[in-house]
Design an enzyme around this catalytic site. Sequence first.
Site, PDB file in Angstrom:
ATOM      1  N   TYR A  28       3.087   4.372  15.636  1.00 28.66           N
ATOM      2  CA  TYR A  28       1.782   3.744  15.361  1.00 28.66           C
ATOM      3  C   TYR A  28       0.635   4.656  15.804  1.00 28.66           C
ATOM      4  CZ  TYR A  28      -1.727  -0.055  15.469  1.00 28.66           C
ATOM      5  OH  TYR A  28      -2.834  -0.839  15.269  1.00 28.66           O
ATOM      6  N   ALA A  29       0.743   5.219  17.004  1.00 29.04           N
ATOM      7  CA  ALA A  29      -0.323   6.095  17.512  1.00 29.04           C
ATOM      8  C   ALA A  29      -0.502   7.316  16.611  1.00 29.04           C
ATOM      9  CB  ALA A  29      -0.008   6.532  18.944  1.00 29.04           C
ATOM     10  N   ALA A  30       0.630   7.859  16.120  1.00 31.99           N
ATOM     11  CA  ALA A  30       0.541   9.029  15.227  1.00 31.99           C
ATOM     12  C   ALA A  30      -0.229   8.665  13.961  1.00 31.99           C
ATOM     13  CB  ALA A  30       1.941   9.533  14.883  1.00 31.99           C
ATOM     14  N   VAL A  41       0.822  -1.224   0.000  1.00 37.83           N
ATOM     15  CA  VAL A  41       0.000   0.000   0.000  1.00 37.83           C
ATOM     16  C   VAL A  41       0.850   1.266   0.000  1.00 37.83           C
ATOM     17  CG1 VAL A  41      -2.067  -1.038   1.057  1.00 37.83           C
ATOM     18  CG2 VAL A  41      -0.281  -0.048   2.534  1.00 37.83           C
ATOM     19  N   SER A  62      -7.406   2.829  15.558  1.00 38.43           N
ATOM     20  CA  SER A  62      -7.139   2.040  16.765  1.00 38.43           C
ATOM     21  C   SER A  62      -7.463   2.912  17.979  1.00 38.43           C
ATOM     22  CB  SER A  62      -5.659   1.656  16.804  1.00 38.43           C
ATOM     23  OG  SER A  62      -5.313   1.175  18.086  1.00 38.43           O
ATOM     24  N   LYS A  70      -2.488   6.215  13.599  1.00 39.57           N
ATOM     25  CA  LYS A  70      -3.891   5.870  13.855  1.00 39.57           C
ATOM     26  C   LYS A  70      -4.698   7.109  14.231  1.00 39.57           C
ATOM     27  CE  LYS A  70      -3.354   1.574  12.780  1.00 39.57           C
ATOM     28  NZ  LYS A  70      -3.937   1.031  11.555  1.00 39.57           N
ATOM     29  N   ASN A 112      -7.339  -1.592   5.532  1.00 32.12           N
ATOM     30  CA  ASN A 112      -7.127  -2.398   6.741  1.00 32.12           C
ATOM     31  C   ASN A 112      -5.653  -2.731   6.998  1.00 32.12           C
ATOM     32  OD1 ASN A 112      -8.079  -4.597   8.805  1.00 32.12           O
ATOM     33  ND2 ASN A 112      -6.824  -5.696   7.319  1.00 32.12           N
ATOM     34  N   ILE A 156      -7.065  -6.998  19.818  1.00 35.71           N
ATOM     35  CA  ILE A 156      -7.673  -8.095  19.067  1.00 35.71           C
ATOM     36  C   ILE A 156      -6.627  -9.204  18.868  1.00 35.71           C
ATOM     37  CG2 ILE A 156      -8.963  -8.693  16.968  1.00 35.71           C
ATOM     38  CD1 ILE A 156     -10.210  -6.328  18.616  1.00 35.71           C
TER      39      ILE A 156
HETATM   40  P1  NAP Z   1      -2.149  -8.633  10.827  1.00 37.34           P
HETATM   41  O1  NAP Z   1      -2.729  -9.925  11.280  1.00 37.34           O
HETATM   42  O2  NAP Z   1      -0.693  -8.383  11.024  1.00 37.34           O
HETATM   43  O3  NAP Z   1      -2.518  -8.467   9.273  1.00 37.34           O
HETATM   44  C1  NAP Z   1      -2.046  -7.379   8.519  1.00 37.34           C
HETATM   45  C2  NAP Z   1      -1.936  -7.814   7.060  1.00 37.34           C
HETATM   46  O4  NAP Z   1      -1.457  -6.681   6.303  1.00 37.34           O
HETATM   47  C3  NAP Z   1      -0.929  -8.947   6.830  1.00 37.34           C
HETATM   48  O5  NAP Z   1      -1.430  -9.842   5.865  1.00 37.34           O
HETATM   49  C4  NAP Z   1       0.283  -8.206   6.302  1.00 37.34           C
HETATM   50  O6  NAP Z   1       1.147  -9.003   5.521  1.00 37.34           O
HETATM   51  C5  NAP Z   1      -0.388  -7.128   5.481  1.00 37.34           C
HETATM   52  N1  NAP Z   1       0.513  -6.009   5.186  1.00 37.34           N
HETATM   53  C6  NAP Z   1       1.566  -5.552   5.915  1.00 37.34           C
HETATM   54  N2  NAP Z   1       2.150  -4.533   5.289  1.00 37.34           N
HETATM   55  C7  NAP Z   1       1.469  -4.338   4.127  1.00 37.34           C
HETATM   56  C8  NAP Z   1       1.619  -3.430   3.052  1.00 37.34           C
HETATM   57  N3  NAP Z   1       2.606  -2.531   3.016  1.00 37.34           N
HETATM   58  N4  NAP Z   1       0.739  -3.495   2.034  1.00 37.34           N
HETATM   59  C9  NAP Z   1      -0.262  -4.416   2.029  1.00 37.34           C
HETATM   60  N5  NAP Z   1      -0.428  -5.313   3.018  1.00 37.34           N
HETATM   61  C10 NAP Z   1       0.430  -5.270   4.055  1.00 37.34           C
HETATM   62  O7  NAP Z   1      -2.876  -7.393  11.497  1.00 37.34           O
HETATM   63  P2  NAP Z   1      -4.346  -7.248  12.180  1.00 37.34           P
HETATM   64  O8  NAP Z   1      -4.181  -7.387  13.623  1.00 37.34           O
HETATM   65  O9  NAP Z   1      -5.329  -8.059  11.442  1.00 37.34           O
HETATM   66  O10 NAP Z   1      -4.616  -5.683  11.904  1.00 37.34           O
HETATM   67  C11 NAP Z   1      -5.421  -5.186  10.840  1.00 37.34           C
HETATM   68  C12 NAP Z   1      -5.582  -3.683  11.027  1.00 37.34           C
HETATM   69  O11 NAP Z   1      -6.228  -3.434  12.276  1.00 37.34           O
HETATM   70  C13 NAP Z   1      -4.251  -2.922  11.088  1.00 37.34           C
HETATM   71  O12 NAP Z   1      -4.387  -1.685  10.436  1.00 37.34           O
HETATM   72  C14 NAP Z   1      -4.031  -2.722  12.562  1.00 37.34           C
HETATM   73  O13 NAP Z   1      -3.226  -1.591  12.829  1.00 37.34           O
HETATM   74  C15 NAP Z   1      -5.454  -2.526  13.037  1.00 37.34           C
HETATM   75  N6  NAP Z   1      -5.621  -2.798  14.459  1.00 37.34           N
HETATM   76  C16 NAP Z   1      -5.330  -4.031  14.984  1.00 37.34           C
HETATM   77  C17 NAP Z   1      -5.469  -4.241  16.358  1.00 37.34           C
HETATM   78  C18 NAP Z   1      -5.154  -5.566  17.007  1.00 37.34           C
HETATM   79  O14 NAP Z   1      -5.195  -5.637  18.242  1.00 37.34           O
HETATM   80  N7  NAP Z   1      -4.862  -6.614  16.251  1.00 37.34           N
HETATM   81  C19 NAP Z   1      -5.901  -3.190  17.180  1.00 37.34           C
HETATM   82  C20 NAP Z   1      -6.195  -1.963  16.615  1.00 37.34           C
HETATM   83  C21 NAP Z   1      -6.045  -1.774  15.254  1.00 37.34           C
HETATM   84  P3  NAP Z   1       2.256  -9.919   6.281  1.00 37.34           P
HETATM   85  O15 NAP Z   1       1.548 -11.150   6.722  1.00 37.34           O
HETATM   86  O16 NAP Z   1       3.278 -10.188   5.237  1.00 37.34           O
HETATM   87  O17 NAP Z   1       2.791  -9.110   7.411  1.00 37.34           O
END
Ligand code: NAP
Length: 245
Positions: free
Chosen positions: A153-155, A62, A140, A157, A88, A186
């Site tokens: 990260y906070a900046a 992205v 987030s 989000k 996402n 999560i």
């Molecule tokens: P995740 O399991 O790490 O999944 C993120 C996915 O994005 C992975 O498939 C990753 O590929 C892919 N990715 C990484 N860099 C990318 C790039 N430059 N371009 C395209 N795809 C890319 O994360 P998640 O926990 O599901 O989080 C999803 C979203 O929710 C994120 O934006 C995260 O900040 C937000 N969020 C999560 C939480 C939580 O507690 N989990 C809380 C608040 C917000 P790889 O497998 O190769 O890394």
Amino acid sequence: MRLKNKVVIITGAGSGIGKETALLFEKEGAKVVVADMNEKTGEETVAEIKKNGEGFFVQLDVSDREQSKQMVKTTLEKYGRIDVLINNAGIVQDAFLSKMTEEQWDKVIDINLTGVFNCTQAVVEAMMNQGNGVIINASSIVGLNGNVGQVNYAATKAGLIGMTKTLAKELGKKGIRVNAVAPGFITTPMTSNVPEKILEMMKEKTPLRRLGEPKDIANAYLYLASDEANFVNGAVLCVDGGLII
Ligand code: NAP
């Protein structure tokens, strides 16, 4: 079905919340574009979608503007329209301020913030031509409340909340709704390295006394993507079990 024949792009749909969302949206009748940097996990998501539904994989970083434009072009060539974009994809590179490297700062900004700008700008022309569309950003609770060790990260989000509200104002008159979801903690690969002690502490602090599951966020995305949220624009929906109230 709540998304019958809608064309939905989900970035980061190879893993965690994005994968859960892709599979839920397929069940709700959507054609799902799985846009992820990770070819292996992205193709795995598509293979599951194709058991009963329709979708395809696009390899996408992205943070790369040209790849983002190409991903939109490919989607339009295949399906002719784009109804929903879920920004996402996101990463963490945690460190205290004193230890954070320029690379860690830049990488998180490039993917979490500039990545959303790239994909959103790439889809918006098609949505304006259609006269409708939905954009959902993964913020987030850390963007609302901050978190030690996550200044980068906070900046990003918090930045996404500013982008969401600004774009809700800019694009609303074109029939495009822009909203954000602010997940709490999560259980996904992103949070898999967090020590057990911290997980227990998070549960204790959460009024619902549990951590979130990917489907908790997928359901929030579903509501915002569906016509049931027709009058919801510029909102930041906290899905955190009450952690930050
Ligand atoms: P995740 O399991 O790490 O999944 C993120 C996915 O994005 C992975 O498939 C990753 O590929 C892919 N990715 C990484 N860099 C990318 C790039 N430059 N371009 C395209 N795809 C890319 O994360 P998640 O926990 O599901 O989080 C999803 C979203 O929710 C994120 O934006 C995260 O900040 C937000 N969020 C999560 C939480 C939580 O507690 N989990 C809380 C608040 C917000 P790889 O497998 O190769 O890394």
